[in-house]
Write a protein that holds these residues in place. Structure first.
Motif, PDB file in Angstrom:
ATOM      1  N   UNK A 146      11.468   5.613  74.727  1.00 38.12           N
ATOM      2  CA  UNK A 146      11.106   4.864  73.662  1.00 38.12           C
ATOM      3  C   UNK A 146      11.034   5.258  72.674  1.00 38.12           C
ATOM      4  N   UNK A 147      10.894   6.450  72.718  1.00 38.57           N
ATOM      5  CA  UNK A 147      10.829   7.206  71.635  1.00 38.57           C
ATOM      6  C   UNK A 147      11.642   7.199  70.571  1.00 38.57           C
ATOM      7  N   UNK A 148      10.911   6.991  68.785  1.00 35.10           N
ATOM      8  CA  UNK A 148      12.579   6.618  68.083  1.00 35.10           C
ATOM      9  C   UNK A 148      13.278   8.267  68.021  1.00 35.10           C
ATOM     10  N   UNK A 149      14.366   7.435  68.245  1.00 34.27           N
ATOM     11  CA  UNK A 149      15.573   8.314  67.806  1.00 34.27           C
ATOM     12  C   UNK A 149      16.617   7.791  68.278  1.00 34.27           C
ATOM     13  N   UNK A 150      17.910   8.119  68.839  1.00 37.94           N
ATOM     14  CA  UNK A 150      19.261   7.876  68.768  1.00 37.94           C
ATOM     15  C   UNK A 150      19.148   6.974  70.370  1.00 37.94           C
ATOM     16  N   UNK A 151      18.227   8.435  71.036  1.00 35.84           N
ATOM     17  CA  UNK A 151      18.054   7.756  72.846  1.00 35.84           C
ATOM     18  C   UNK A 151      17.601   6.546  72.618  1.00 35.84           C
ATOM     19  N   UNK A 152      16.280   6.193  72.243  1.00 34.99           N
ATOM     20  CA  UNK A 152      15.372   5.507  72.260  1.00 34.99           C
ATOM     21  C   UNK A 152      16.618   3.989  71.763  1.00 34.99           C
ATOM     22  N   UNK A 153      17.280   4.659  70.409  1.00 36.33           N
ATOM     23  CA  UNK A 153      17.595   2.739  69.906  1.00 36.33           C
ATOM     24  C   UNK A 153      18.742   2.324  71.439  1.00 36.33           C
ATOM     25  N   UNK A 154      19.418   3.629  71.969  1.00 36.02           N
ATOM     26  CA  UNK A 154      20.491   3.514  72.812  1.00 36.02           C
ATOM     27  C   UNK A 154      20.344   1.960  74.329  1.00 36.02           C
ATOM     28  N   UNK A 155      18.912   3.043  75.154  1.00 34.27           N
ATOM     29  CA  UNK A 155      18.049   2.083  76.229  1.00 34.27           C
ATOM     30  C   UNK A 155      17.603   1.455  75.547  1.00 34.27           C
ATOM     31  N   UNK A 156      17.204   1.070  74.751  1.00 35.61           N
ATOM     32  CA  UNK A 156      16.949  -0.698  74.159  1.00 35.61           C
ATOM     33  C   UNK A 156      17.949  -1.494  73.678  1.00 35.61           C
ATOM     34  N   UNK A 157      18.142  -1.077  73.359  1.00 39.23           N
ATOM     35  CA  UNK A 157      20.042  -2.220  73.008  1.00 39.23           C
ATOM     36  C   UNK A 157      20.330  -2.357  74.436  1.00 39.23           C
ATOM     37  N   UNK A 158      20.342  -1.351  75.420  1.00 42.79           N
ATOM     38  CA  UNK A 158      21.091  -2.306  76.419  1.00 42.79           C
ATOM     39  C   UNK A 158      20.062  -2.919  77.200  1.00 42.79           C
ATOM     40  N   UNK A 159      19.058  -2.727  76.932  1.00 42.77           N
ATOM     41  CA  UNK A 159      17.776  -3.472  77.769  1.00 42.77           C
ATOM     42  C   UNK A 159      17.692  -4.879  77.457  1.00 42.77           C
ATOM     43  N   UNK A 160      18.050  -4.701  75.796  1.00 44.55           N
ATOM     44  CA  UNK A 160      18.049  -6.320  75.757  1.00 44.55           C
ATOM     45  C   UNK A 160      19.442  -6.633  75.680  1.00 44.55           C
TER      46      UNK A 160
END
Ligand code: ADP
Ligand code: MG
Length: 474
Positions: free
Chosen positions: A341-355
């Motif tokens: 969940x580090x800052x950046x695109x990879x983290x943004x994407x997985x955070x959105x998927x989990x939400x």
């Protein structure tokens, strides 16, 4: 997974009789804990919670877990010696997580001074659950690896005998004979004894670093007594005692009130609540010393959730274990999906998927000891709140493992006897000793099966959720 005891779980009279036998057998065998009411007293104790029936475990997965343990020992040991990897991996975490940051500061301080310690002892426990696929087949999935204070190796050395008796009482003598012997207490003591011997001072002691409240003292005593059997002296001390009585000589040998310490075995020090300013100072003193720390601070850091998540990145294992493709394949086969969940695109994407789909994931902070993870709606709410803040980097995301539940009875003092839908977690103890660059011992030292009711998402035996169990291989 075959439900092994379908015929007996609904036979109330047989279950009642077997439960009475089981509780007395546990007390006789020493499957004990101090009580919540009198956590400092050994004159009022009760049995540690356990299942009435051993739980079915697929033999192939059980063997897979044993087969990969030496690889995990190698891996943890390699990480603990790789400053560059630890620094890079934990860089984002220590910006937001004070506890990990403080451990890391001690790590750097000790490295800067230069290590006095030359013998290294690792005792870890790799935990797994059996993920049930759509076609009904189960796969071994690592939950985490505990590199500090992995417990219940003592008590679980005594649970197979209890379950063997229960099965006999239930008329299942043949099945009783199939329960495996298991003695992690002996295996752990073997490692500690080896480290003590290599330290090379006959008069030096092994120090168990223990908590202020020691409800699980009997688990530790099992290991202690194995050491006494080898004529190795054991003392039990708290951080507070180290602060008051500990000192180093010119070659950084550790003394407690003038008594030299060869090995420090931590059963404490893995959660922020274990530390105040004095305890941090005591920890630093221990880490600076020549004594064998189990684990040293680098190995504790190797067991963080953040490190676990980075290990699952393509190419990481290859860098850490060069020239060992088979070990890497065995290790990787146990990994569940893990996400940064580090800052950046990879983290943004997985955070959105989990939400969007929280039931697929578990949200984990850098904490040990159970009860810290977030699931389902709570996961969604927390992630929603922190998704745009650096705070999110103190967590990792993991695929949620979904085991097939089985019926069992969880025997707990002062609790009614009732059938529960349960899931189990298998732990394999690993022990290794390294002297300088030479690995002199590397083995699997036994197993632990813990079982809990499905309605509890989280929590171990010490947290009062899971109970001790014995695998019945199917
Ligand atoms: P701790 O360091 O607190 O023990 P764990 O990672 O072992 O943290 O998680 C605690 C408990 O949460 C586990 O014992 C298990 O029951 C549950 N758990 C953890 N990870 C998962 C997962 N990926 N899927 C399902 N349950 C999990
Ligand atoms: Mg755990």
């Amino acid at each position: 997974m075959a439900a092994a005891w379908q015929d007996v779980v609904r036979d109330a009279a047989a279950v009642r009789e077997a439960a009475a036998v089981a509780v007395d057998a546990a007390l006789l065998a020493g499957v004990l804990m101090r009580t919540g009411e009198q956590p400092h007293a050994s004159d009022v104790v009760n049995y540690a919670p356990f299942t009435l029936l051993p739980s079915a475990v697929p033999q192939a997965l059980f063997e897979q877990a044993y087969a990969v343990q030496q690889d995990f020992n190698l891996l943890v040991d390699a990480i603990s010696q790789n400053k560059e990897f630890l620094e890079k991996t934990l860089a984002s975490t220590i910006k937001v997580d004070d506890f990990t940051a403080q451990l890391f500061r001690i790590y750097m301080q000790v490295l800067e001074e230069g290590l006095a310690q030359t013998v290294f002892l690792g005792i870890n426990r790799s935990d797994y659950m059996f993920d049930c696929g759509l076609d009904g087949t189960a796969a071994l999935r690592q939950i985490e690896i505990n590199t500090i204070a992995a417990s219940f190796g003592g008590l679980t050395s005594r649970t197979a005998d209890v379950h063997r008796l229960v099965l006999k009482v239930l008329g299942k003598t043949e099945k009783a004979s199939r329960l495996l012997p298991n003695n992690p207490a002996k295996g752990l003591a073997w490692g500690i004894a080896k480290a003590w011997e290599l330290y090379g001072s006959q008069s030096a002691v092994v120090m168990f670093l223990v908590e202020e409240v020691q409800r699980n003292i009997f688990d530790q005593r099992c290991v202690e007594n194995e050491l006494w059997n080898r004529n190795i002296r054991v003392i039990r001390k708290r951080f507070r005692d180290v602060f008051e009585q500990g000192s180093l000589d010119a070659s950084r040998r550790l003394y407690m009130n003038g008594q030299e310490v060869a090995v420090v075995y931590y059963r404490e020090g893995y959660v922020p609540q274990n530390y105040d300013q004095q305890n941090w100072e005591a920890r630093l003193l221990l880490e600076r010393s020549r004594a064998v720390k189990c684990p040293d601070i680098a190995t504790q850091l190797a067991g963080t959730k953040k490190v676990q998540q980075e290990l699952s990145r393509p190419g990481t294992l290859e860098k850490l274990l060069p020239g060992r493709p088979e070990a890497i394949a065995r290790i990787r086969a146990t990994f569940a999906g893990l996400y940064s969940l580090d800052e950046g695109e990879e983290g943004d994407r997985i955070a959105a998927t989990a939400i969007a789909d929280p039931d697929r994931f578990v949200l984990k902070p850098q904490r040990e000891g159970g009860g810290n993870n977030l699931y389902g709606e709570e996961l969604r709410q927390v992630l929603e709140k922190i998704k745009d803040s650096p705070e999110r980097t103190s967590y990792i995301l993991m695929d949620k493992i979904k085991p097939q539940p089985a019926l069992n009875y969880l025997l707990r003092a002062h609790s009614p006897l009732q059938v529960s839908e349960c899931i189990s977690e298998l732990g394999i103890f690993g022990v290794y000793v390294r002297q300088g660059q030479e690995l002199v011992l590397n083995r699997a030292a036994g197993h632990l099966l813990r079982t809990k009711a499905v309605e509890h998402a989280d929590g171990g035996v010490a947290a009062g959720v899971a109970v001790l169990d014995t695998p019945f291989l199917v």
